[in-house]
Design a protein around this motif. Structure first.
Motif, PDB file in Angstrom:
ATOM      1  N   ARG A  21      -0.644   3.816   1.375  1.00 58.40           N
ATOM      2  CA  ARG A  21      -2.033   3.973   0.970  1.00 58.40           C
ATOM      3  C   ARG A  21      -2.673   5.177   1.659  1.00 58.40           C
ATOM      4  O   ARG A  21      -3.375   5.971   1.037  1.00 58.40           O
ATOM      5  N   TRP A  37       2.545  -0.956   2.550  1.00 58.73           N
ATOM      6  CA  TRP A  37       1.457  -0.625   1.631  1.00 58.73           C
ATOM      7  C   TRP A  37       0.381   0.179   2.341  1.00 58.73           C
ATOM      8  O   TRP A  37      -0.140   1.161   1.799  1.00 58.73           O
ATOM      9  N   HIS A  97      -4.854  -4.722  -2.249  1.00 58.47           N
ATOM     10  CA  HIS A  97      -6.066  -3.961  -2.536  1.00 58.47           C
ATOM     11  C   HIS A  97      -7.300  -4.870  -2.483  1.00 58.47           C
ATOM     12  O   HIS A  97      -8.342  -4.493  -1.934  1.00 58.47           O
ATOM     13  N   LYS A 143       5.553  -6.017   3.658  1.00 61.53           N
ATOM     14  CA  LYS A 143       5.052  -5.239   2.532  1.00 61.53           C
ATOM     15  C   LYS A 143       3.635  -4.719   2.801  1.00 61.53           C
ATOM     16  O   LYS A 143       3.269  -3.638   2.342  1.00 61.53           O
ATOM     17  N   ASN A 144       2.875  -5.469   3.555  1.00 62.00           N
ATOM     18  CA  ASN A 144       1.520  -5.035   3.880  1.00 62.00           C
ATOM     19  C   ASN A 144       1.536  -3.787   4.750  1.00 62.00           C
ATOM     20  O   ASN A 144       0.742  -2.859   4.554  1.00 62.00           O
ATOM     21  N   ARG A 199      -0.884  -1.031 -10.271  1.00 60.47           N
ATOM     22  CA  ARG A 199      -0.392  -1.808  -9.141  1.00 60.47           C
ATOM     23  C   ARG A 199       0.345  -3.049  -9.646  1.00 60.47           C
ATOM     24  O   ARG A 199      -0.072  -3.690 -10.594  1.00 60.47           O
ATOM     25  N   GLU A 206       0.779  -5.387  -4.576  1.00 56.15           N
ATOM     26  CA  GLU A 206      -0.071  -4.233  -4.275  1.00 56.15           C
ATOM     27  C   GLU A 206      -1.519  -4.515  -4.659  1.00 56.15           C
ATOM     28  O   GLU A 206      -2.452  -4.136  -3.947  1.00 56.15           O
ATOM     29  N   HIS A 207      -1.686  -5.208  -5.778  1.00 53.90           N
ATOM     30  CA  HIS A 207      -3.042  -5.495  -6.242  1.00 53.90           C
ATOM     31  C   HIS A 207      -3.759  -6.439  -5.288  1.00 53.90           C
ATOM     32  O   HIS A 207      -4.939  -6.230  -4.969  1.00 53.90           O
TER      33      HIS A 207
END
Length: 517
Positions: free
Chosen positions: A272, A268, A302, A264-265, A294, A298-299
């Motif tokens: 992004r 993301w 961030h 997922k990173n 988010r 996702e948060h």
């Protein structure tokens, strides 16, 4: 020689009294001479409670047989313990900055590295970082996910209603409690993975990697370590038969979470960069930044990008949130179904409200907010069978419980949620009954809010309380819209195990009958 032994014993005794003088003074202030003289008996009594099978019954006996009013102090070995069951003291404790830390008992919890068990300033900082992920807008965006998984859960109940021989059932289509509990647990775990880490799983149908089983086993081991805290010492735990099992399943969960987080990173980061390019084009020459919403994963990505979290922090928080959501929601929903199955009149009234409220197949936030009886039923289930039967806190610094009563640092505080929720003095004649009318507006208005603690209150209230309620309500509505559930037991005959969460004792004797409406 004898005189020397006696002298040494007396010196040791007086040294012990001197070391614990502040807590004995607290007992004197709270419970008087009777409290001091009762210490040997109370100490033995408390030690006898270190078995989850008997804690609830023995606490009930303590409340009935000892003439204490308000807080009760006990010295257990090297620690002072303060037992609370009155709302005034509980409000003071839960609103005190000195009482936000969990206790050493919870250090045996396998996800202890995340927000759930952070302490002091670290907890405050992390809570502030994660609060935005549980805002109402984010939670409302999860409703399509809740609906989809709720439909799949309802399909499982269809199998039960038809008496499929592949499920664990007895004669006459009597479904074991554990079967219902397992279906709900799997569905909630699917929802938790989807909403927390944005990944789709198929746990309702299969568990090829053993992830569902791993979470169950690790939770049980965590419960054992909470009642046998000496197992939290690694050299001792290594000698236990649980050690190899613990290592095996921890590695499995770590790999499961790490794999998803890394995948997922990467996604993301790619998104992004793409979004940033579009934002630069769309907002070039303006001073108005884009509004970003988010989800949890996702948060925290961030936050990591800003240097506030590490990848290990992300894995810890993801694992903690998945477990917290899956355990609390599935447990409370299973217990609530048991309440409704044993009270067909309440079940029928709720089904009428569901039929009158829902217009389409999908449940919306508006539908949930319009179902007032659903809210009453959910609260009553959480009152009668709170998911967390006891709240535990460690005192990080001296604080005043009353005007002239100081609770010393390192005191261990027990808040007896289970019995507070069933106290006739607080709840009236139906305190031990399933009685949703407890939560009629006119009944709730005059009640001290600190006698109802399903998600705690005060400074360290549960960050995911609304998430839990929304998910549980959607699943419950999906089930009761289509099926009627009966049981062979009466609530007053049930016994409970007080582990980390509340469990039904002797589940094998509890059965359901599921029929199509």
């Amino acid at each position: 020689m004898f005189n020397e032994i006696v002298a040494i014993g007396l010196i040791g005794f007086f040294v012990y009294l001197w070391v614990f003088r502040r807590f004995y003074y607290l007992i004197w202030k709270l419970n008087g001479l009777y409290g001091l003289l009762s210490q040997p008996v109370l100490t033995v009594f408390v030690w006898s409670m270190f078995d989850p099978r008997y804690v609830i019954d023995r606490l009930k006996s303590l409340r009935e047989n000892y003439r204490f009013k308000g807080p009760l102090g006990v010295v257990i070995g090297p620690r002072g313990v303060l037992y609370l069951d009155d709302p005034v003291s509980i409000e003071k404790v839960l609103n005190s900055p000195q009482c936000i830390d969990k206790t050493f008992i919870q250090d045996g919890f396998f996800t202890r590295k995340g927000l759930l068990h952070a302490k002091g300033q670290k907890w405050k900082n992390r809570r502030k970082q994660l609060n935005p992920t549980f805002n109402l807008a984010n939670l409302v965006s999860f409703f399509p996910i809740f609906n989809t998984i709720g439909n799949s859960l309802a399909d499982k109940f269809d199998v039960l209603a038809k008496g499929n021989k592949d499920v664990d059932s007895d004669h006459d289509n009597q479904i074991n409690y554990k079967t219902i509990e397992d279906f709900i647990n799997r569905a909630v775990l699917v929802a938790a993975c989807r909403t927390t880490m944005g990944t789709t799983t198929n746990f309702l149908d299969t568990d090829d990697e053993g992830i569902v089983e791993a979470y169950k086993v690790l939770f049980k081991i965590s419960s054992v370590k909470s009642y046998k805290p000496w197992l939290q010492l690694k050299p001792i735990f290594k000698m236990s038969k649980l050690y190899k099992i613990d290592v095996k399943y921890n590695e499995l969960i770590d790999m499961f979470v790490k794999k998803i987080v890394n995948e997922k990173n990467e996604i993301w980061k790619e998104n992004r960069e793409n979004n940033k390019s579009r934002e630069d084009d769309d907002f070039e020459g303006t001073t108005v930044p884009p509004v970003t919403r988010r989800n949890f994963i996702e948060h925290i990505f961030h936050l990591a990008e800003n240097g506030e979290l590490t990848m290990q922090d992300i894995e810890d928080e993801s694992s903690s949130m998945i477990l917290a959501a899956s355990e609390t929601v599935s447990n409370s929903l299973s217990l609530l179904l048991l309440c409704l199955a044993s009270h067909p009149d309440c079940q029928h009234k709720l089904q009428q409200e569901i039929d009158e409220t829902l217009n389409g197949a999908e449940i919306t936030i508006g539908d949930i907010q319009n179902m007032k009886y659903l809210d009453m039923v959910m609260n009553e289930g959480l009152r009668l069978m709170p998911t967390i039967p006891m709240l535990l806190r460690n005192v990080s610094d001296d604080f005043y419980l009353q005007k002239d009563v100081v609770v010393p640092k390192d005191t261990f505080i027990i808040i007896d949620t289970f019995h507070i929720h069933r106290d006739r003095k607080l709840w009236g004649p139906h305190a031990e009954d399933f009685y949703p009318e407890h939560f009629l507006p006119e009944n709730a208005a005059s009640r001290n809010p600190f006698i109802f603690l399903p998600f705690c209150r005060g400074l360290r209230f549960c960050i995911g309380w609304r998430y839990s309620l929304f998910l549980a309500k959607v699943f419950l509505v999906k089930i009761l819209r289509n099926y009627h559930i009966e049981t062979n037991v009466r609530l007053k005959d049930l016994k409970f195990i007080s582990g980390i969460s509340l469990k039904v004792k002797d589940k094998k004797n509890v059965h359901f009958t599921v029929s199509k409406r």
